[in-house]
Scaffold this motif. Structure first.
Motif, PDB file in Angstrom:
ATOM      1  N   PHE A 130       0.972  -1.391  -0.252  1.00  0.00           N
ATOM      2  CA  PHE A 130       0.323  -0.025  -0.018  1.00  0.00           C
ATOM      3  C   PHE A 130       0.663   1.220   0.041  1.00  0.00           C
ATOM      4  N   ARG A 131       2.004   1.356   0.872  1.00  0.00           N
ATOM      5  CA  ARG A 131       3.256   2.878   0.951  1.00  0.00           C
ATOM      6  C   ARG A 131       3.402   2.798  -0.580  1.00  0.00           C
ATOM      7  N   ALA A 132       4.070   1.579  -1.060  1.00  0.00           N
ATOM      8  CA  ALA A 132       5.034   1.921  -2.082  1.00  0.00           C
ATOM      9  C   ALA A 132       3.840   2.394  -2.995  1.00  0.00           C
ATOM     10  N   VAL A 133       2.600   2.249  -3.343  1.00  0.00           N
ATOM     11  CA  VAL A 133       1.906   2.486  -4.554  1.00  0.00           C
ATOM     12  C   VAL A 133       1.235   3.858  -4.011  1.00  0.00           C
ATOM     13  N   ARG A 134       1.264   4.108  -2.883  1.00  0.00           N
ATOM     14  CA  ARG A 134       0.393   5.084  -2.476  1.00  0.00           C
ATOM     15  C   ARG A 134       1.906   6.427  -2.802  1.00  0.00           C
ATOM     16  N   ALA A 135       3.314   5.898  -3.060  1.00  0.00           N
ATOM     17  CA  ALA A 135       4.773   6.976  -3.322  1.00  0.00           C
ATOM     18  C   ALA A 135       4.285   7.059  -4.477  1.00  0.00           C
ATOM     19  N   GLY A 136       4.059   5.460  -5.409  1.00  0.00           N
ATOM     20  CA  GLY A 136       3.890   6.577  -7.054  1.00  0.00           C
ATOM     21  C   GLY A 136       4.683   4.938  -7.661  1.00  0.00           C
ATOM     22  N   ALA A 137       4.527   4.473  -7.031  1.00  0.00           N
ATOM     23  CA  ALA A 137       4.720   2.317  -7.278  1.00  0.00           C
ATOM     24  C   ALA A 137       3.718   1.731  -8.664  1.00  0.00           C
ATOM     25  N   GLU A 138       4.296   1.365 -10.164  1.00  0.00           N
ATOM     26  CA  GLU A 138       3.132   1.058 -10.455  1.00  0.00           C
ATOM     27  C   GLU A 138       2.141  -0.237  -9.439  1.00  0.00           C
ATOM     28  N   LEU A 139       1.477  -0.337 -10.052  1.00  0.00           N
ATOM     29  CA  LEU A 139       0.677  -1.520  -9.028  1.00  0.00           C
ATOM     30  C   LEU A 139       0.423  -2.370 -10.715  1.00  0.00           C
ATOM     31  N   LEU A 140       0.866  -3.753  -9.964  1.00  0.00           N
ATOM     32  CA  LEU A 140       1.114  -4.719 -11.127  1.00  0.00           C
ATOM     33  C   LEU A 140       0.258  -6.103 -10.510  1.00  0.00           C
ATOM     34  N   ALA A 141      -0.737  -6.594 -11.646  1.00  0.00           N
ATOM     35  CA  ALA A 141      -1.429  -7.611 -10.248  1.00  0.00           C
ATOM     36  C   ALA A 141      -0.637  -9.028 -11.625  1.00  0.00           C
ATOM     37  N   PHE A 142      -0.601  -9.896 -10.767  1.00  0.00           N
ATOM     38  CA  PHE A 142      -0.733 -11.359 -11.598  1.00  0.00           C
ATOM     39  C   PHE A 142      -2.282 -11.556 -12.120  1.00  0.00           C
ATOM     40  N   GLN A 143      -3.127 -11.759 -11.246  1.00  0.00           N
ATOM     41  CA  GLN A 143      -4.052 -11.753 -12.415  1.00  0.00           C
ATOM     42  C   GLN A 143      -5.317 -11.220 -11.096  1.00  0.00           C
ATOM     43  N   HIS A 144      -6.930 -10.945 -11.407  1.00  0.00           N
ATOM     44  CA  HIS A 144      -7.602 -10.514 -10.975  1.00  0.00           C
ATOM     45  C   HIS A 144      -8.909 -10.800 -10.350  1.00  0.00           C
ATOM     46  N   GLY A 145      -8.400 -12.905 -10.411  1.00  0.00           N
ATOM     47  CA  GLY A 145      -9.781 -13.567  -9.683  1.00  0.00           C
ATOM     48  C   GLY A 145      -9.995 -13.442  -8.871  1.00  0.00           C
ATOM     49  N   PRO A 146     -11.601 -13.867  -8.277  1.00  0.00           N
ATOM     50  CA  PRO A 146     -11.783 -13.434  -7.037  1.00  0.00           C
ATOM     51  C   PRO A 146     -11.590 -14.322  -6.214  1.00  0.00           C
ATOM     52  N   TYR A 147     -11.756 -16.024  -6.578  1.00  0.00           N
ATOM     53  CA  TYR A 147     -12.074 -17.284  -5.686  1.00  0.00           C
ATOM     54  C   TYR A 147     -10.660 -18.462  -6.959  1.00  0.00           C
ATOM     55  N   PHE A 148     -10.710 -19.152  -6.783  1.00  0.00           N
ATOM     56  CA  PHE A 148     -10.254 -20.268  -7.126  1.00  0.00           C
ATOM     57  C   PHE A 148     -11.003 -22.057  -6.596  1.00  0.00           C
ATOM     58  N   ARG A 149     -10.912 -22.687  -7.158  1.00  0.00           N
ATOM     59  CA  ARG A 149     -11.504 -24.170  -7.148  1.00  0.00           C
ATOM     60  C   ARG A 149     -10.333 -25.174  -6.528  1.00  0.00           C
ATOM     61  N   ALA A 150      -9.796 -25.665  -5.889  1.00  0.00           N
ATOM     62  CA  ALA A 150      -8.511 -26.656  -5.305  1.00  0.00           C
ATOM     63  C   ALA A 150      -9.785 -27.916  -4.733  1.00  0.00           C
TER      64      ALA A 150
END
Length: 253
Positions: A130-150
């Motif tokens: 959170f602190r890094a993103v608010r300070a200007g770092a670019e936020l990269l997400a591997f994916q945005h899935g809400p849930y997965f099945r196992a």
């Protein structure tokens, strides 16, 4: 028959709850014998590329390094050489990314990468991201899935963690995996043939295929039942019972 480039989703399509879908390995073999190029594309973000390839091969599905595309692979391709990266993910992925970029803390990070962190998630880690993103770092997400099945049921996925950082920092993440069109271009790069995308999830696999103008095939495994009554989701070109039926479908067109 014109050879196709066939991109196969992993979890829910080739695998279901940790095991290969019946007939999946045979389908891959038949597709290749028919002259099609087969690749696996997956939002799996908990393992390094070589580890994931070995896991898929142990299930009997023939794949090799360079034929499986994940958000971790995408990150290694898009991070600039001078990137200083704060990684919120488990150790195997952190170590993999460390071979391509310098790991950093919140005060000096140019990028924050969020992936599967089931084994290492802590408030301190969330706070650092959170602190890094608010300070200007670019936020990269591997994916945005809400849930997965196992095998033991459904679990929170990476998207839930990403959403927390987005909400707190007031920033929107760049998604590296499905349904990003950049991810599709990476998986399909330099390969001729009409593109077919096969998956179980209309919010990622089918959405991405439709936006790319590809032939979208949904299987009735994985998340199919969860989404079957949602008329507002993207619609596939074809629907089949399982990936085992794919060779016969391609033989028709």
């Amino acid at each position: 028959m014109e050879p196709k480039l066939v991109l196969l989703d992993l979890d829910g399509t080739l695998h279901e709850r940790g095991k290969a879908v019946p007939g999946a390995a045979g389908a891959v073999v038949k597709l290749r014998r028919a002259g099609h190029t087969v690749r696996v594309f997956t939002n799996t973000d908990s393992q390094a590329e070589a580890t994931l390839v070995a896991r898929i091969r142990r299930s009997g599905i023939p794949v090799a390094l360079g034929e499986v595309f994940t958000p971790v692979v995408a990150a290694k391709r898009i991070l600039p050489p001078d990137a200083r990266v704060l990684v919120l993910a488990d150790r195997a992925v952190r170590d993999d990314l460390a071979t391509h970029a310098r790991l950093a803390g919140p005060a000096e990070a140019t990028h924050v990468v969020i992936g599967d962190c089931r084994q290492s998630l802590s408030y301190q880690g969330l706070d650092a991201a959170f602190r890094a993103v608010r300070a200007g770092a670019e936020l990269l997400a591997f994916q945005h899935g809400p849930y997965f099945r196992a095998a033991d049921g459904d679990h929170l996925d990476t998207g839930a963690i990403v959403a927390a950082i987005e909400f707190a920092a007031g920033k929107t993440a760049r998604i590296l995996g499905k349904p990003s069109p950049d991810f599709l271009r990476l998986a399909a790069r330099d390969t001729p043939g009409a593109l077919w995308v096969v998956g179980d999830d209309r919010t990622t696999d089918i959405l991405m295929a439709n936006e790319a103008g590809a032939t979208a095939v949904q299987v009735r495994t994985g998340k199919y039942t969860d989404q079957a009554q949602s008329d507002d989701l993207p619609q596939p070109t074809h629907t089949i019972d399982s990936v085992a039926d794919l060779p016969a479908l391609l033989a028709l067109g």
